[in-house]
Design a protein around this motif. Structure first.
Motif, PDB file in Angstrom:
ATOM      1  N   GLU A  12       0.639  15.575   3.379  1.00 36.52           N
ATOM      2  CA  GLU A  12      -0.427  16.893   4.603  1.00 36.52           C
ATOM      3  C   GLU A  12       0.441  17.532   4.725  1.00 36.52           C
ATOM      4  O   GLU A  12       0.842  18.880   4.866  1.00 36.52           O
ATOM      5  CB  GLU A  12      -1.815  16.468   4.937  1.00 36.52           C
ATOM      6  N   LYS A  13       1.359  16.718   6.396  1.00 40.38           N
ATOM      7  CA  LYS A  13       2.072  17.410   7.231  1.00 40.38           C
ATOM      8  C   LYS A  13       2.956  18.063   6.932  1.00 40.38           C
ATOM      9  O   LYS A  13       3.616  18.929   7.642  1.00 40.38           O
ATOM     10  CB  LYS A  13       2.391  16.334   8.762  1.00 40.38           C
ATOM     11  N   THR A  14       3.467  17.367   5.652  1.00 41.10           N
ATOM     12  CA  THR A  14       4.976  17.906   5.398  1.00 41.10           C
ATOM     13  C   THR A  14       5.114  18.364   4.031  1.00 41.10           C
ATOM     14  O   THR A  14       6.274  19.489   3.457  1.00 41.10           O
ATOM     15  CB  THR A  14       6.418  17.005   5.047  1.00 41.10           C
ATOM     16  N   GLY A  15       4.294  18.784   3.617  1.00 44.02           N
ATOM     17  CA  GLY A  15       3.963  19.910   2.199  1.00 44.02           C
ATOM     18  C   GLY A  15       4.624  18.965   1.141  1.00 44.02           C
ATOM     19  O   GLY A  15       4.327  19.483  -0.024  1.00 44.02           O
ATOM     20  N   LEU A  16       5.006  18.128   0.721  1.00 43.25           N
ATOM     21  CA  LEU A  16       5.003  17.187  -0.326  1.00 43.25           C
ATOM     22  C   LEU A  16       4.414  16.269  -1.390  1.00 43.25           C
ATOM     23  O   LEU A  16       3.246  15.336   0.139  1.00 43.25           O
ATOM     24  CB  LEU A  16       6.841  15.973   0.326  1.00 43.25           C
ATOM     25  N   LYS A  17       4.099  16.285  -1.831  1.00 48.92           N
ATOM     26  CA  LYS A  17       2.801  15.231  -2.435  1.00 48.92           C
ATOM     27  C   LYS A  17       3.766  13.879  -2.939  1.00 48.92           C
ATOM     28  O   LYS A  17       4.403  13.898  -3.092  1.00 48.92           O
ATOM     29  CB  LYS A  17       3.584  15.998  -4.542  1.00 48.92           C
ATOM     30  N   LEU A  18       2.496  12.963  -3.024  1.00 52.62           N
ATOM     31  CA  LEU A  18       2.344  11.687  -3.114  1.00 52.62           C
ATOM     32  C   LEU A  18       2.267  11.547  -4.135  1.00 52.62           C
ATOM     33  O   LEU A  18       1.523  11.320  -4.479  1.00 52.62           O
ATOM     34  CB  LEU A  18       1.501  11.335  -1.630  1.00 52.62           C
ATOM     35  N   VAL A  19       3.745  11.882  -5.380  1.00 47.69           N
ATOM     36  CA  VAL A  19       3.208  11.347  -7.095  1.00 47.69           C
ATOM     37  C   VAL A  19       3.207   9.959  -6.567  1.00 47.69           C
ATOM     38  O   VAL A  19       2.545   9.516  -8.134  1.00 47.69           O
ATOM     39  CB  VAL A  19       4.949  11.660  -7.445  1.00 47.69           C
ATOM     40  N   LYS A  20       4.146   8.485  -6.339  1.00 44.93           N
ATOM     41  CA  LYS A  20       3.822   7.337  -7.072  1.00 44.93           C
ATOM     42  C   LYS A  20       4.339   6.730  -5.205  1.00 44.93           C
ATOM     43  O   LYS A  20       4.904   7.321  -4.641  1.00 44.93           O
ATOM     44  CB  LYS A  20       4.719   7.035  -7.672  1.00 44.93           C
ATOM     45  N   ARG A  21       3.518   5.468  -5.185  1.00 42.66           N
ATOM     46  CA  ARG A  21       3.460   4.659  -4.893  1.00 42.66           C
ATOM     47  C   ARG A  21       3.855   3.117  -5.121  1.00 42.66           C
ATOM     48  O   ARG A  21       2.113   2.572  -6.235  1.00 42.66           O
ATOM     49  CB  ARG A  21       2.440   4.849  -3.211  1.00 42.66           C
ATOM     50  N   ILE A  22       4.384   2.381  -5.213  1.00 43.65           N
ATOM     51  CA  ILE A  22       4.687   1.307  -6.147  1.00 43.65           C
ATOM     52  C   ILE A  22       5.050   0.033  -5.003  1.00 43.65           C
ATOM     53  O   ILE A  22       5.995   0.125  -4.140  1.00 43.65           O
ATOM     54  CB  ILE A  22       6.087   1.066  -7.232  1.00 43.65           C
ATOM     55  N   LYS A  23       3.929  -0.752  -5.269  1.00 41.29           N
ATOM     56  CA  LYS A  23       4.106  -2.337  -4.484  1.00 41.29           C
ATOM     57  C   LYS A  23       4.597  -3.533  -5.130  1.00 41.29           C
ATOM     58  O   LYS A  23       4.294  -4.569  -4.730  1.00 41.29           O
ATOM     59  CB  LYS A  23       3.112  -2.501  -3.732  1.00 41.29           C
ATOM     60  N   LYS A  24       5.540  -2.994  -6.210  1.00 39.45           N
ATOM     61  CA  LYS A  24       5.417  -4.335  -7.778  1.00 39.45           C
ATOM     62  C   LYS A  24       7.174  -4.876  -7.119  1.00 39.45           C
ATOM     63  O   LYS A  24       7.667  -3.908  -7.045  1.00 39.45           O
ATOM     64  CB  LYS A  24       4.841  -4.113  -9.107  1.00 39.45           C
ATOM     65  N   HIS A  25       7.085  -5.877  -8.077  1.00 38.58           N
ATOM     66  CA  HIS A  25       9.148  -6.091  -8.392  1.00 38.58           C
ATOM     67  C   HIS A  25       9.914  -5.681  -6.901  1.00 38.58           C
ATOM     68  O   HIS A  25      10.599  -5.025  -7.562  1.00 38.58           O
ATOM     69  CB  HIS A  25       9.742  -4.858  -9.118  1.00 38.58           C
ATOM     70  N   ASP A  26       9.340  -6.328  -5.682  1.00 44.10           N
ATOM     71  CA  ASP A  26      10.633  -5.904  -4.860  1.00 44.10           C
ATOM     72  C   ASP A  26      11.494  -7.225  -4.783  1.00 44.10           C
ATOM     73  O   ASP A  26      11.479  -7.760  -5.351  1.00 44.10           O
ATOM     74  CB  ASP A  26       9.692  -5.896  -3.868  1.00 44.10           C
ATOM     75  N   TYR A  27      11.584  -7.881  -3.731  1.00 42.50           N
ATOM     76  CA  TYR A  27      12.745  -8.327  -3.505  1.00 42.50           C
ATOM     77  C   TYR A  27      12.663 -10.239  -3.572  1.00 42.50           C
ATOM     78  O   TYR A  27      13.435 -11.046  -4.169  1.00 42.50           O
ATOM     79  CB  TYR A  27      13.665  -7.824  -1.816  1.00 42.50           C
ATOM     80  N   GLU A  28      11.398  -9.972  -2.815  1.00 44.61           N
ATOM     81  CA  GLU A  28      11.159 -11.630  -2.476  1.00 44.61           C
ATOM     82  C   GLU A  28      10.858 -12.116  -4.042  1.00 44.61           C
ATOM     83  O   GLU A  28      11.679 -13.597  -3.785  1.00 44.61           O
ATOM     84  CB  GLU A  28       9.312 -12.209  -1.989  1.00 44.61           C
ATOM     85  N   SER A  29       9.914 -12.214  -5.194  1.00 47.21           N
ATOM     86  CA  SER A  29      10.917 -12.603  -6.390  1.00 47.21           C
ATOM     87  C   SER A  29      11.737 -12.509  -7.576  1.00 47.21           C
ATOM     88  O   SER A  29      12.393 -13.445  -7.987  1.00 47.21           O
ATOM     89  CB  SER A  29       9.634 -12.308  -7.293  1.00 47.21           C
TER      90      SER A  29
END
Ligand SMILES: [Zn+2]
Length: 299
Positions: A243-260
């Motif tokens: 909202e503050k920057t005017g950029l649209k949040l199109v995707k947030r991914i919380k999979k396939h990260d470093y741990e596994s």
């Protein structure tokens, strides 16, 4: 000497929070407050260090010198996490035909810029505040526009179709200023991608549970110890940033990260490390240790 911001969420400005952990003051030779806690904003759920250090140029040099990257337990894993895999996730959200990438806070490798130049033939620009690393990057990337300028001082007349930041924004006390700067430097249809730890991960939940059973405080952030994380983004804080920057949040991914990935891609064998199965399951359920955020400047 850093300045310190007390009792204020750096994203939404709320002064209402709950304490969720205690942070070590470490051994780094830098002025510190008497104590630092990890707190959770009651309004936007951002997790942040309180007080929040506002690093100056000298502090940044002291914290992120030559010893920083070898000390990072994940630095060897990054070699295995191919930029190609990330790029495949990002490219479908880019809505411009131009191919100009800026990788900022690039460290010594600039892996995405390197990939996009070599494999996709993009024009590349690299920003890195450490002058030591800039010298290396200039040698390694003679074809790139490499700058050691402060990110917030960069020229906004030059526009990019992709701005990429791997593990950068959790290190600054003013991420909104950085993301606004990205918004100013993106062309219409361009994308900001950043990856940052997920403080709401299964790993943190489990380690906090174990600590609580031992009567110890929770285990979040590391403002004065490697890797010097100041904040953890929540879903709501990302919406406020959008909202503050005017950029649209199109995707947030919380999979396939470093741990596994640490176990899978280094080929250490899943059966050898039963904990890898748990971490893999947590990844698949969206409780991974990192989060990837894609924001776009819509036309
Ligand atoms: Zn907040």
């Amino acid at each position: 000497m850093p300045q310190f911001i007390y009792n204020t969420c750096p994203i939404c400005g709320s002064k209402s929070f709950s304490v969720i952990g205690t942070c070590s003051l470490g051994i780094v030779n830098i002025e510190k407050p008497d104590k630092v806690q990890a707190v959770k904003c009651k309004k936007c759920k951002l997790i942040f260090a309180n007080p929040l250090p506002v690093w100056n140029k000298n502090d940044f040099s002291a914290l992120y010198g030559q010893s920083y990257f070898p000390a990072m337990p994940t630095s060897n894993i990054r070699e295995y996490l191919t930029p190609e895999r990330r790029y495949k996730k990002i490219e479908k959200y880019i809505q411009t035909k131009n191919q100009n990438v800026l990788e900022f806070g690039a460290g010594i490798h600039a892996l995405m810029a390197k990939y996009l130049y070599q494999e996709q033939h993009w024009n590349i620009a690299i920003q890195e505040p450490s002058q030591e690393f800039v010298a290396v990057l200039k040698k390694d990337f003679p074809q790139a526009n490499v700058t050691g300028a402060e990110f917030l001082d960069m020229d906004t007349n030059k526009k990019y179709s992709l701005i990429y930041a791997d593990s950068v924004l959790e290190h600054v006390s003013n991420p909104i200023d950085y993301i606004q700067k990205c918004a100013d430097m993106l062309e219409a249809g361009g994308v900001l991608y950043f990856i940052s730890p997920n403080e709401y991960s299964f790993r943190n939940w489990l380690s906090t549970l174990v600590k609580k059973m031992k009567g110890k405080p929770g285990n979040y952030l590391s403002p004065f110890t490697v890797p010097y994380h100041l904040i953890g983004f929540s879903k709501k804080s990302l919406k406020i940033i959008s909202e503050k920057t005017g950029l649209k949040l199109v995707k947030r991914i919380k999979k396939h990260d470093y741990e596994s990935a640490r176990f899978i891609e280094r080929n250490e064998g899943l059966l050898k490390y039963p904990v890898a199965w748990i971490l893999l399951l947590a990844d698949l359920l969206g409780w991974g240790t990192n989060q990837e955020i894609i924001l776009r400047k819509d036309k």
